[in-house]
Design a protein around this motif. Structure first.
Motif, PDB file in Angstrom:
ATOM      1  N   GLN A  86       1.039  -1.137  -0.055  1.00  0.00           N
ATOM      2  CA  GLN A  86      -0.037  -0.079  -0.114  1.00  0.00           C
ATOM      3  C   GLN A  86       0.987   1.223   0.095  1.00  0.00           C
ATOM      4  N   GLY A  87       0.423   2.055  -0.823  1.00  0.00           N
ATOM      5  CA  GLY A  87       1.284   3.382  -0.768  1.00  0.00           C
ATOM      6  C   GLY A  87       2.712   3.418  -1.904  1.00  0.00           C
ATOM      7  N   THR A  88       3.582   4.131  -1.490  1.00  0.00           N
ATOM      8  CA  THR A  88       4.916   4.333  -2.209  1.00  0.00           C
ATOM      9  C   THR A  88       5.715   3.252  -1.613  1.00  0.00           C
ATOM     10  N   VAL A  89       6.576   2.693  -2.512  1.00  0.00           N
ATOM     11  CA  VAL A  89       7.781   1.815  -1.986  1.00  0.00           C
ATOM     12  C   VAL A  89       8.923   2.763  -2.398  1.00  0.00           C
ATOM     13  N   TRP A  90       9.751   3.164  -1.325  1.00  0.00           N
ATOM     14  CA  TRP A  90      11.085   3.791  -1.629  1.00  0.00           C
ATOM     15  C   TRP A  90      12.064   3.145  -1.257  1.00  0.00           C
ATOM     16  N   LEU A  91      13.442   3.337  -1.985  1.00  0.00           N
ATOM     17  CA  LEU A  91      14.581   2.651  -1.571  1.00  0.00           C
ATOM     18  C   LEU A  91      15.761   3.603  -1.878  1.00  0.00           C
ATOM     19  N   LEU A  92      16.922   3.168  -1.093  1.00  0.00           N
ATOM     20  CA  LEU A  92      17.985   4.121  -1.193  1.00  0.00           C
ATOM     21  C   LEU A  92      18.998   3.204  -1.684  1.00  0.00           C
ATOM     22  N   CYS A  93      19.803   3.755  -2.777  1.00  0.00           N
ATOM     23  CA  CYS A  93      20.955   2.997  -3.558  1.00  0.00           C
ATOM     24  C   CYS A  93      21.932   3.513  -3.841  1.00  0.00           C
ATOM     25  N   HIS A  94      22.867   2.974  -4.433  1.00  0.00           N
ATOM     26  CA  HIS A  94      24.238   3.390  -5.088  1.00  0.00           C
ATOM     27  C   HIS A  94      23.491   4.120  -6.194  1.00  0.00           C
ATOM     28  N   PRO A  95      24.113   5.086  -6.913  1.00  0.00           N
ATOM     29  CA  PRO A  95      23.532   5.876  -8.236  1.00  0.00           C
ATOM     30  C   PRO A  95      24.055   4.652  -9.259  1.00  0.00           C
ATOM     31  N   ASP A  96      24.786   3.970  -9.300  1.00  0.00           N
ATOM     32  CA  ASP A  96      24.937   2.759 -10.363  1.00  0.00           C
ATOM     33  C   ASP A  96      23.692   1.820 -10.377  1.00  0.00           C
ATOM     34  N   LEU A  97      22.993   1.671  -9.408  1.00  0.00           N
ATOM     35  CA  LEU A  97      22.065   0.787  -9.563  1.00  0.00           C
ATOM     36  C   LEU A  97      20.557   1.525 -10.219  1.00  0.00           C
ATOM     37  N   GLU A  98      20.812   2.948 -10.300  1.00  0.00           N
ATOM     38  CA  GLU A  98      19.399   3.554 -10.834  1.00  0.00           C
ATOM     39  C   GLU A  98      18.980   2.866 -12.206  1.00  0.00           C
ATOM     40  N   GLY A  99      19.517   2.594 -13.065  1.00  0.00           N
ATOM     41  CA  GLY A  99      19.128   1.882 -14.476  1.00  0.00           C
ATOM     42  C   GLY A  99      18.297   0.718 -13.941  1.00  0.00           C
ATOM     43  N   PHE A 100      18.868  -0.019 -13.192  1.00  0.00           N
ATOM     44  CA  PHE A 100      18.151  -1.468 -12.784  1.00  0.00           C
ATOM     45  C   PHE A 100      16.686  -1.006 -12.137  1.00  0.00           C
ATOM     46  N   TYR A 101      16.905  -0.311 -11.086  1.00  0.00           N
ATOM     47  CA  TYR A 101      15.479   0.050 -10.402  1.00  0.00           C
ATOM     48  C   TYR A 101      14.555   0.764 -11.421  1.00  0.00           C
ATOM     49  N   ALA A 102      15.225   1.672 -12.363  1.00  0.00           N
ATOM     50  CA  ALA A 102      14.212   2.453 -13.174  1.00  0.00           C
ATOM     51  C   ALA A 102      13.523   1.385 -14.077  1.00  0.00           C
ATOM     52  N   GLY A 103      14.250   0.324 -14.413  1.00  0.00           N
ATOM     53  CA  GLY A 103      13.621  -0.688 -15.347  1.00  0.00           C
ATOM     54  C   GLY A 103      12.511  -1.371 -14.571  1.00  0.00           C
ATOM     55  N   ILE A 104      12.226  -1.454 -13.515  1.00  0.00           N
ATOM     56  CA  ILE A 104      11.329  -1.944 -12.733  1.00  0.00           C
ATOM     57  C   ILE A 104      10.202  -1.056 -12.605  1.00  0.00           C
ATOM     58  N   GLY A 105      10.454   0.505 -12.697  1.00  0.00           N
ATOM     59  CA  GLY A 105       9.269   1.295 -12.580  1.00  0.00           C
ATOM     60  C   GLY A 105       9.784   2.395 -11.606  1.00  0.00           C
ATOM     61  N   PHE A 106      10.935   2.099 -11.020  1.00  0.00           N
ATOM     62  CA  PHE A 106      11.283   3.167  -9.842  1.00  0.00           C
ATOM     63  C   PHE A 106      11.817   4.631 -10.312  1.00  0.00           C
ATOM     64  N   SER A 107      11.492   5.646  -9.717  1.00  0.00           N
ATOM     65  CA  SER A 107      11.916   6.955 -10.207  1.00  0.00           C
ATOM     66  C   SER A 107      12.543   7.610  -9.051  1.00  0.00           C
ATOM     67  N   GLN A 108      13.511   8.559  -9.576  1.00  0.00           N
ATOM     68  CA  GLN A 108      14.077   9.465  -8.392  1.00  0.00           C
ATOM     69  C   GLN A 108      13.181  10.673  -8.166  1.00  0.00           C
ATOM     70  N   GLN A 109      11.996  10.885  -9.178  1.00  0.00           N
ATOM     71  CA  GLN A 109      11.084  11.905  -8.988  1.00  0.00           C
ATOM     72  C   GLN A 109      10.007  11.539  -7.938  1.00  0.00           C
ATOM     73  N   THR A 110      10.553  11.671  -6.508  1.00  0.00           N
ATOM     74  CA  THR A 110       9.810  11.066  -5.624  1.00  0.00           C
ATOM     75  C   THR A 110       9.975  11.873  -4.379  1.00  0.00           C
ATOM     76  N   VAL A 111       9.150  12.079  -3.353  1.00  0.00           N
ATOM     77  CA  VAL A 111       9.117  12.695  -2.110  1.00  0.00           C
ATOM     78  C   VAL A 111       9.243  11.789  -1.111  1.00  0.00           C
ATOM     79  N   LEU A 112      10.392  11.723  -0.229  1.00  0.00           N
ATOM     80  CA  LEU A 112      10.541  10.822   0.838  1.00  0.00           C
ATOM     81  C   LEU A 112      10.013  11.422   2.104  1.00  0.00           C
ATOM     82  N   PRO A 113       9.404  10.247   2.732  1.00  0.00           N
ATOM     83  CA  PRO A 113       8.878  10.576   4.202  1.00  0.00           C
ATOM     84  C   PRO A 113      10.158  11.019   4.996  1.00  0.00           C
TER      85      PRO A 113
END
Length: 138
Positions: A86-113
């Motif tokens: 339920q709600g948003t799923v957030w993660l914190l990762c090394h910048p090298d993993l951005e492409g992997f997570y973006a491929g699953i649908g994650f985006s840096q365009q998010t507001v963290l709690p």
């Protein structure tokens, strides 16, 4: 040969995920109070943790046995684990993993709690880190 199964790990079995992490010299730890998801092929070959935070879930501890990497297992495990979230799923990762997570649908365009924003500031003192979020699908 047995099939690969992805499942929510029952609480009495939680120590098995930490044992898996230690066996592979991973610094990751299963967080209490969350949901632990694993992929099994006789034994655990991948795992992750989803912990509740304000507005959603925090994804941590994504790790795949090196012998099972490159087969899309991490993406499969993440997709199945976050599907009922339920709600948003957030993660914190090394910048090298951005492409992997973006491929699953994650985006840096998010507001963290606030709790994760503060954690990100602390983490960034010692290593490069980015935050990504995955909004509700559908």
């Amino acid at each position: 040969m047995t099939e690969l199964h992805i499942e929510l790990l029952a609480e009495p079995l939680w120590p098995l995920l930490n044992k898996f992490y230690r066996r592979h010299d991973s610094p990751m730890k299963a967080l209490k109070g969350g949901q632990l998801w694993v992929a099994r092929h006789n034994e655990i070959v991948a795992g992750l943790c989803l912990s509740p935070v304000v507005g959603g879930q925090w994804l941590t501890g994504v790790f795949v046995d090196p012998a099972y990497r490159g087969q899309g297992l991490a993406a499969r495990l993440i997709r199945q684990a976050v599907a009922p979230a339920q709600g948003t799923v957030w993660l914190l990762c090394h910048p090298d993993l951005e492409g992997f997570y973006a491929g699953i649908g994650f985006s840096q365009q998010t507001v963290l709690p606030q709790s994760l924003a503060e954690r990100l500031v602390r983490y960034k003192r010692n290593k490069p880190m980015i935050a990504m979020g995955l909004g509700q699908l559908g």
